[in-house]
Design a protein around this motif. Structure first.
Motif, mmCIF file in Angstrom:
data_model
loop_
_atom_site.group_PDB
_atom_site.id
_atom_site.type_symbol
_atom_site.label_atom_id
_atom_site.label_comp_id
_atom_site.label_asym_id
_atom_site.label_seq_id
_atom_site.Cartn_x
_atom_site.Cartn_y
_atom_site.Cartn_z
ATOM 1 N N VAL A 93 -28.760 -15.105 -18.164
ATOM 2 C CA VAL A 93 -27.556 -14.948 -18.982
ATOM 3 C C VAL A 93 -27.847 -13.911 -20.044
ATOM 4 O O VAL A 93 -28.911 -13.947 -20.684
ATOM 5 N N VAL A 95 -26.413 -11.700 -23.456
ATOM 6 C CA VAL A 95 -25.459 -11.481 -24.547
ATOM 7 C C VAL A 95 -25.648 -10.040 -25.009
ATOM 8 O O VAL A 95 -26.743 -9.666 -25.458
ATOM 9 N N VAL A 109 -20.751 -11.886 -23.078
ATOM 10 C CA VAL A 109 -21.677 -12.705 -22.296
ATOM 11 C C VAL A 109 -21.469 -12.413 -20.816
ATOM 12 O O VAL A 109 -20.327 -12.304 -20.347
ATOM 13 N N VAL A 127 -23.226 -17.462 -26.678
ATOM 14 C CA VAL A 127 -23.942 -18.151 -25.604
ATOM 15 C C VAL A 127 -23.844 -19.669 -25.782
ATOM 16 O O VAL A 127 -23.956 -20.423 -24.809
ATOM 17 N N TYR A 130 -20.653 -20.575 -24.116
ATOM 18 C CA TYR A 130 -20.882 -20.402 -22.678
ATOM 19 C C TYR A 130 -21.565 -21.641 -22.102
ATOM 20 O O TYR A 130 -21.135 -22.200 -21.085
#
Length: 269
Positions: A93, A95, A109, A127, A130
């Motif tokens: 992941v 950012v 993101v 995040v 998320y």
């Protein structure tokens, strides 16, 4: 992340822009098929939470400018690990902080499914939203319940002022101070019998000012039989891996046009 999970996150993330952020209102009434008494009790507790002062845990999670100090054009990388013994799935992941300190609220993101749409103009590291919305989408899928119900339970657990304890994490080989929040949103849920597997589910949040982006670890654990957290049925974690500044290449300047040399020989007439 699967395409379905990614779509669920994108579709439901805005509801986590909670009190004092994008909306200071109660989340929509619980839409899970509940007895009327339980429905009314949850709606009332949600209304009371909306009127109460914002809890320190909520401030730390959602109202703190975690991206302050992050340079423009910086990518923060996180490892997303989903473990259902004996299987493990991983994803990365990212950012991307476009403006210094996220001053323009333009951090974005993305994960394996692409860019994820999240609420804008939030001071916190996106995040966090998320991770929570991904978890909510999975709870909805696993139980057949409604997303808003699970959002409500997590929100109320944070609004109940859970302890914020001191912790230590390792960053670049050095110990740095962190703050830890642990909640169990479904532990005393009057409707937990509808999803007994998740009654003791635990959420752990570790945040540290010294870590770029402020987030060190976000984790959920579904314990095994008899609340055995040493042998969980499922664990999901999102942990900080590092940062990379992506400097933009210098603008290409137009090459100078050739000019005649002053003393160049002239053609004879």
């Amino acid at each position: 992340m699967t395409g379905a999970s990614g779509a669920a996150v994108r579709g439901g993330a805005r509801a986590f822009a909670w009190r004092g952020v994008a909306a200071l209102t109660v989340l929509a009434a619980v839409s899970m098929s509940l007895p009327q008494a339980a429905h009314s009790a949850d709606a009332a507790s949600g209304a009371n939470a909306a009127d109460a002062p914002i809890a320190p845990a909520e401030k730390l999670m959602f109202l703190t400018p975690h991206l302050h100090g992050v340079a423009s054009q910086t990518e923060l990388d996180y490892a997303l690990v989903v473990t259902v013994p004996p299987n493990k799935q991983t994803d990365r992941v990212r950012v991307f902080v476009a403006s210094a300190d996220n001053s323009k609220s333009d951090a974005s993101v993305s994960d394996g499914s692409g860019k994820v749409q999240l609420p804008e103009n939030l001071p916190c590291n996106p995040v966090i939203l998320y991770f929570l919305e991904r978890d909510i989408a999975e709870m909805e899928q696993a139980t057949g319940g409604q997303r808003r119900y699970f959002q409500q339970r997590v929100r109320l657990a944070l609004a109940a002022s859970p302890p914020i304890t001191d912790a230590t994490v390792q960053l670049d080989g050095k110990a740095v101070k962190a703050r830890k929040i642990v909640i169990q949103p479904y532990l005393h849920d009057p409707n937990a019998q509808r999803f007994p597997r998740f009654t003791s589910k635990r959420y752990t949040f570790l945040l540290a000012d010294a870590v770029p982006g402020g987030v060190w670890l976000l984790r959920t654990d579904v314990p095994g039989d008899n609340d055995d957290f040493a042998h969980p049925l499922k664990t999901e974690s999102l942990s900080y891996e590092g940062s990379l500044r992506k400097l933009q290449p210098p603008a290409q300047s137009k090459p100078p046009s050739p000019s005649a040399t002053p003393n160049a020989p002239r053609a004879s007439r």
